[in-house]
Design an enzyme around this catalytic site. Sequence first.
Site: not given
Length: 465
Positions: A25-27, A30, A45, A151
């Site tokens: 994901g953007g962060f 995972v 994560k 979000d």
Amino acid sequence: MALLSHTAEWVGSDSLEKWELVGSGGFGHVYKARHKDWGFDVAIKLLRDGVGYSSSALMPKEKALSEEVDHMDKASCEFVLRVYGIYEGNPPFGGISMQKGIVMELMSSGSVQDLLVVLRGPPPWPLTFRLAHQVALGMNFLHSRNLMHQDLKPSNVLLDDDLNAKLADFGLCRVSTSALNSNEKMTGEVGGTYKYMPPEAFDASYEPVRAFDRYSYGILLWTIVTGREPYQMAGHSLVALRIPEGDRPPCEKINQREVEGLEELVDLMKMCWDENPAKRPTFKECLEVTEEGFSKHKKEIHGAVHHVLTRLESHTSNQYSNIRVPLSFSPQTSDVSFSSFSERSKSHDYKDAVRVTTTKNTSTQESVSDSEKTLSDEDQAKFIDDNRAVLIQDVSEVMAIVDELGDMVHSETYSVIESKQTSQEKMRVLFQKTLRSGGVTVKASFYAVLKRHQPKLVERLSGIN
């Protein structure tokens, strides 16, 4: 703010084994890993690009990670993803020598977005109502702790082994401005995925309040009920222009009398996406509607969950690992741009062939009827091949089906199909240009769309009385 909450703990590489990448994901990324001492799998994560650790200072992303852990811990409840601690160590796959991340509860069934992709449409009605209720429960608890999510969208609603929903991804979570003192200011940028953002959030001077999440919940309800992504073909600039002008996802084709409680749920989603933030119901008020709706279908939930889990397990064994993070919904559930919204939306039928339909005055439906039994993608493709001649002759809603297939049909092929005068000619081109070379995936997608538009034809060819 303390780096580590009182319930979380540090987790190092020595405590983990059997690492497996399960999503991005953007962060960051995972991973699934087994905690040696605890004896069960967890989700890790990790920060993107392996942000380094310094004992003297926290880097910006590390601070965001710490804040996310703190918020998740503060919002810990049955309907919010549980956080176990902060990871610091050297992952076995190499890269930067030291990495940080969040150690979380592993949700083995993926997200609501994954669910809609696999089903190629909405879940069975009992599961739809339970998801709507559980998300409202989680958000109500979050707001009761003076936190916002900012979000809320299908990919941030995760599912456990029994498809119960839990809220995740608090990377954008901030303390609610309505709970701050008058001399305190909100920090950080307005977050959220633009298709789930309220009209006021497109103003550069906007400071988020809890009404932000209430709007996102309304769009999320529409997505779950229809199985479609809102305005999929519209970019940020078009959405930013039209949403403040009053445009919303279409509800005209939702048969609100198809199932008990659906009319009230549709009314709720419309109230949640009201242009006036003050008119959007609180989540406590939402719970009155969602609890009542779910209560009407609670007896059917076990059959619905079993049906969906069977579908998920079949799909997972063929294509995916335990958790999937797709970039978008499948093409056959795609929406259209605002410019052609009214015309093309008329061709979409929201009645999903795999849905366990629970209508008014019907008896409890614990099992799925023969007409709703799940076929594998390979069997669906074989069905299309075996019945090619009949389909060319009898399929009438060709353009509506082509529209839902989306990018699977090349733009030049779309133009050729559209230029043909008869349904038979249109279908012949579709077979020659798309289905013949598309393989199992395209044929299975065609089968799912055909079953929604012409269920009686599919039943007749399947030998179902």
